[in-house]
Scaffold this motif. Structure first.
Motif, PDB file in Angstrom:
ATOM      1  N   ASN A  26       6.551  26.942  -6.753  1.00 24.61           N
ATOM      2  CA  ASN A  26       6.414  25.766  -7.598  1.00 24.61           C
ATOM      3  C   ASN A  26       6.164  26.193  -9.044  1.00 24.61           C
ATOM      4  OD1 ASN A  26       6.099  23.173  -8.495  1.00 24.61           O
ATOM      5  ND2 ASN A  26       4.079  22.889  -7.639  1.00 24.61           N
ATOM      6  N   ARG A  27       7.132  26.855  -9.625  1.00 21.37           N
ATOM      7  CA  ARG A  27       6.983  27.360 -11.000  1.00 21.37           C
ATOM      8  C   ARG A  27       6.923  26.240 -12.031  1.00 21.37           C
ATOM      9  NH1 ARG A  27      11.646  30.834  -9.271  1.00 21.37           N
ATOM     10  NH2 ARG A  27      10.657  32.539  -8.191  1.00 21.37           N
ATOM     11  N   ALA A  28       7.553  25.112 -11.714  1.00 20.67           N
ATOM     12  CA  ALA A  28       7.650  24.007 -12.675  1.00 20.67           C
ATOM     13  C   ALA A  28       6.483  23.029 -12.575  1.00 20.67           C
ATOM     14  CB  ALA A  28       8.969  23.266 -12.478  1.00 20.67           C
ATOM     15  N   GLY A  29       5.549  23.245 -11.655  1.00 16.78           N
ATOM     16  CA  GLY A  29       4.406  22.355 -11.520  1.00 16.78           C
ATOM     17  C   GLY A  29       4.767  20.982 -10.972  1.00 16.78           C
ATOM     18  N   LYS A  30       5.735  20.913 -10.078  1.00 14.05           N
ATOM     19  CA  LYS A  30       6.165  19.654  -9.472  1.00 14.05           C
ATOM     20  C   LYS A  30       5.342  19.383  -8.216  1.00 14.05           C
ATOM     21  CE  LYS A  30       9.730  19.234 -12.258  1.00 14.05           C
ATOM     22  NZ  LYS A  30       9.937  18.145 -13.158  1.00 14.05           N
ATOM     23  N   ASN A  31       5.366  18.150  -7.722  1.00 15.53           N
ATOM     24  CA  ASN A  31       4.711  17.875  -6.449  1.00 15.53           C
ATOM     25  C   ASN A  31       5.680  17.347  -5.403  1.00 15.53           C
ATOM     26  OD1 ASN A  31       5.043  15.287  -7.337  1.00 15.53           O
ATOM     27  ND2 ASN A  31       2.947  14.650  -6.963  1.00 15.53           N
ATOM     28  N   SER A  32       6.967  17.305  -5.709  1.00 18.29           N
ATOM     29  CA  SER A  32       7.980  16.929  -4.721  1.00 18.29           C
ATOM     30  C   SER A  32       9.350  17.355  -5.239  1.00 18.29           C
ATOM     31  CB  SER A  32       7.966  15.422  -4.456  1.00 18.29           C
ATOM     32  OG  SER A  32       8.334  14.712  -5.615  1.00 18.29           O
ATOM     33  N   GLY A  33      10.330  17.350  -4.332  1.00 14.81           N
ATOM     34  CA  GLY A  33      11.698  17.699  -4.688  1.00 14.81           C
ATOM     35  C   GLY A  33      11.990  19.174  -4.459  1.00 14.81           C
ATOM     36  N   VAL A  34      13.224  19.470  -4.115  1.00  7.33           N
ATOM     37  CA  VAL A  34      13.654  20.838  -3.867  1.00  7.33           C
ATOM     38  C   VAL A  34      14.820  21.174  -4.790  1.00  7.33           C
ATOM     39  CG1 VAL A  34      14.614  22.424  -2.163  1.00  7.33           C
ATOM     40  CG2 VAL A  34      12.911  20.740  -1.457  1.00  7.33           C
ATOM     41  N   ALA A  35      14.649  22.201  -5.617  1.00  5.88           N
ATOM     42  CA  ALA A  35      15.715  22.632  -6.518  1.00  5.88           C
ATOM     43  C   ALA A  35      16.669  23.580  -5.807  1.00  5.88           C
ATOM     44  CB  ALA A  35      15.119  23.313  -7.751  1.00  5.88           C
TER      45      ALA A  35
END
Length: 71
Positions: A26-35
């Motif tokens: 989780n490098r982008a600091g997100k809490n949902s979604g898959v890149a």
């Protein structure tokens, strides 16, 4: 969902005779979604549905490595 302040998470999962080492980054600091989702070193799963929904579990006695990058 994973808290946005967690940089990563690791889960070890046993499915019948196979083991799965799953890492979520989780490098982008997100809490949902898959890149992106990588299974056993593949750059992408074999079909678009797998990429959106997850990945298939196999009963082949092998150790599988899964990496998910949130985004």
């Amino acid at each position: 969902m994973t808290p946005s302040n967690w940089p990563s998470i690791r889960i070890d999962y046993q499915h019948r005779s196979s083991s799965y080492r799953v890492t979520g980054k989780n490098r982008a600091g997100k809490n949902s979604g898959v890149a992106s989702l990588h299974v056993d070193g593949d750059n992408e799963p074999t079909d678009a549905k797998s990429r959106c929904a997850g990945f298939a579990l196999h009963d082949d006695g092998a150790e599988h490595v899964v990496e998910s990058v949130m985004g």
